[in-house]
Design a protein around this motif. Structure first.
Motif, PDB file in Angstrom:
ATOM      1  N   ASP A   1       4.875  -5.101 -28.300  1.00  0.00           N
ATOM      2  CA  ASP A   1       6.037  -5.556 -27.536  1.00  0.00           C
ATOM      3  C   ASP A   1       5.759  -6.957 -26.997  1.00  0.00           C
ATOM      4  N   PHE A   2       5.703  -7.906 -27.928  1.00  0.00           N
ATOM      5  CA  PHE A   2       5.399  -9.294 -27.576  1.00  0.00           C
ATOM      6  C   PHE A   2       6.387  -9.837 -26.540  1.00  0.00           C
ATOM      7  N   THR A   3       7.650  -9.613 -26.765  1.00  0.00           N
ATOM      8  CA  THR A   3       8.677 -10.144 -25.857  1.00  0.00           C
ATOM      9  C   THR A   3       8.464  -9.650 -24.433  1.00  0.00           C
ATOM     10  N   ALA A   4       8.159  -8.373 -24.264  1.00  0.00           N
ATOM     11  CA  ALA A   4       7.958  -7.821 -22.920  1.00  0.00           C
ATOM     12  C   ALA A   4       6.726  -8.415 -22.257  1.00  0.00           C
ATOM     13  N   VAL A   5       5.697  -8.734 -23.046  1.00  0.00           N
ATOM     14  CA  VAL A   5       4.506  -9.361 -22.468  1.00  0.00           C
ATOM     15  C   VAL A   5       4.843 -10.753 -21.952  1.00  0.00           C
ATOM     16  N   VAL A   6       5.581 -11.539 -22.732  1.00  0.00           N
ATOM     17  CA  VAL A   6       5.965 -12.875 -22.259  1.00  0.00           C
ATOM     18  C   VAL A   6       6.856 -12.756 -21.024  1.00  0.00           C
ATOM     19  N   GLN A   7       7.753 -11.787 -21.028  1.00  0.00           N
ATOM     20  CA  GLN A   7       8.605 -11.561 -19.858  1.00  0.00           C
ATOM     21  C   GLN A   7       7.761 -11.197 -18.640  1.00  0.00           C
ATOM     22  N   GLY A   8       6.744 -10.364 -18.850  1.00  0.00           N
ATOM     23  CA  GLY A   8       5.863  -9.997 -17.751  1.00  0.00           C
ATOM     24  C   GLY A   8       5.115 -11.195 -17.202  1.00  0.00           C
ATOM     25  N   CYS A   9       4.696 -12.089 -18.088  1.00  0.00           N
ATOM     26  CA  CYS A   9       3.983 -13.291 -17.648  1.00  0.00           C
ATOM     27  C   CYS A   9       4.907 -14.241 -16.885  1.00  0.00           C
ATOM     28  N   ALA A  10       6.177 -14.267 -17.261  1.00  0.00           N
ATOM     29  CA  ALA A  10       7.134 -15.156 -16.617  1.00  0.00           C
ATOM     30  C   ALA A  10       7.720 -14.571 -15.338  1.00  0.00           C
ATOM     31  N   ASP A  11       7.482 -13.288 -15.112  1.00  0.00           N
ATOM     32  CA  ASP A  11       8.079 -12.584 -13.973  1.00  0.00           C
ATOM     33  C   ASP A  11       7.266 -12.821 -12.706  1.00  0.00           C
ATOM     34  N   ARG A  12       7.350 -14.032 -12.205  1.00  0.00           N
ATOM     35  CA  ARG A  12       6.663 -14.411 -10.972  1.00  0.00           C
ATOM     36  C   ARG A  12       7.467 -15.505 -10.288  1.00  0.00           C
ATOM     37  N   ASP A  13       7.163 -15.754  -9.023  1.00  0.00           N
ATOM     38  CA  ASP A  13       7.960 -16.719  -8.265  1.00  0.00           C
ATOM     39  C   ASP A  13       7.934 -18.101  -8.901  1.00  0.00           C
ATOM     40  N   GLU A  14       6.779 -18.531  -9.368  1.00  0.00           N
ATOM     41  CA  GLU A  14       6.656 -19.831 -10.016  1.00  0.00           C
ATOM     42  C   GLU A  14       6.124 -19.643 -11.427  1.00  0.00           C
ATOM     43  N   THR A  15       6.832 -20.157 -12.398  1.00  0.00           N
ATOM     44  CA  THR A  15       6.405 -20.032 -13.791  1.00  0.00           C
ATOM     45  C   THR A  15       6.743 -21.299 -14.545  1.00  0.00           C
ATOM     46  N   TRP A  16       5.928 -21.632 -15.545  1.00  0.00           N
ATOM     47  CA  TRP A  16       6.174 -22.793 -16.397  1.00  0.00           C
ATOM     48  C   TRP A  16       6.914 -22.384 -17.665  1.00  0.00           C
ATOM     49  N   ILE A  17       7.247 -21.096 -17.786  1.00  0.00           N
ATOM     50  CA  ILE A  17       7.905 -20.579 -18.989  1.00  0.00           C
ATOM     51  C   ILE A  17       9.421 -20.629 -18.795  1.00  0.00           C
ATOM     52  N   ASN A  18      10.052 -21.682 -19.318  1.00  0.00           N
ATOM     53  CA  ASN A  18      11.513 -21.731 -19.259  1.00  0.00           C
ATOM     54  C   ASN A  18      12.099 -21.093 -20.514  1.00  0.00           C
ATOM     55  N   ASP A  19      13.414 -21.108 -20.643  1.00  0.00           N
ATOM     56  CA  ASP A  19      14.050 -20.398 -21.760  1.00  0.00           C
ATOM     57  C   ASP A  19      13.633 -20.967 -23.112  1.00  0.00           C
ATOM     58  N   THR A  20      13.506 -22.293 -23.192  1.00  0.00           N
ATOM     59  CA  THR A  20      13.122 -22.925 -24.456  1.00  0.00           C
ATOM     60  C   THR A  20      11.731 -22.489 -24.879  1.00  0.00           C
ATOM     61  N   ILE A  21      10.777 -22.525 -23.947  1.00  0.00           N
ATOM     62  CA  ILE A  21       9.408 -22.121 -24.257  1.00  0.00           C
ATOM     63  C   ILE A  21       9.363 -20.642 -24.613  1.00  0.00           C
TER      64      ILE A  21
END
Length: 212
Positions: A67-87
């Motif tokens: 579940d690659f997508t869920a892992v990236v979502q988990g990494c982005a699920d924080r107050d500050e993240t460098w993962i925007n929609d494009t990335i």
């Protein structure tokens, strides 16, 4: 900046740079090439007694590329993240083409941790990890390092280091040293897909003890 495509992203990694955004809602992306680079030597990962005990206990189970997508979502699920929609979309595209991979950690059927990264040759570029249960990210890294060793990888890039990564064996090297490691690694073949499925915890622990 020209339009960022999966091929351009892979080319950037091969040259030692990676993309970031200031925040989730910032559409702009910039390239980063740190003066000091974090790496995790594949023969220097530390499985402590407490981590080995957690792995043997068996309540945390591991999978790869489930579940690659869920892992990236988990990494982005924080107050500050460098993962925007494009990335986010670019990493998912790289996963679909076989150039990005994830390790998932589960507890009672729920995703509680994981890590993901990009591969070029025998280089693995660790992007991010997350944890929602004690030691979940450490378990993810232990299995990830084992998979990289088995697959013939030579370099595990962590971009930067943190106290958490340092406790597991990560070090910093100057940019010039990193680029030398990188050029040697990307010219070699490696495979993230390992035969035999997910290894038993005891096998991961034993192989780590033999190589550390």
């Amino acid at each position: 900046m020209q339009d960022l495509t999966p091929d351009l992203l892979l080319s950037a990694y091969a040259q030692g740079v990676f993309p970031m955004s200031e925040s989730r809602d910032d559409p702009d992306i910039f390239w980063v090439d740190p003066t000091m680079r974090g790496i995790l030597p594949l023969n220097g990962f530390r499985i402590s007694r407490s981590l080995a005990k957690t792995m043997r206990r068996g309540d945390l189970t591991v999978s790869f590329d489930t579940d690659f997508t869920a892992v990236v979502q988990g990494c982005a699920d924080r107050d500050e993240t460098w993962i925007n929609d494009t990335i986010f979309d670019l990493y998912c595209a790289l996963h679909n083409s076989g150039d990005a991979h994830s390790v998932e950690v589960w507890q009672d059927g729920l995703l509680v941790g994981g890590a993901y990264g990009v591969t070029v040759g025998a280089a693995f570029f660790g992007e991010s990890m997350f944890s929602r249960a004690t030691d979940a990210s450490k378990v993810a890294l232990a299995y990830l390092v084992d998979r990289l060793r088995l697959g013939g990888f030579q370099l595990c890039d962590t971009q930067f280091i943190t106290d958490h990564l340092t406790s597991l064996g990560a070090i910093e090297v100057p940019r010039e040293t990193y680029h030398a490691y990188l050029q040697a690694a990307i010219s070699r073949p490696a495979s993230f897909v390992a035969p035999g499925g997910v290894p038993a915890a005891q096998d991961v622990i034993q192989r780590n003890a033999q190589t550390s």
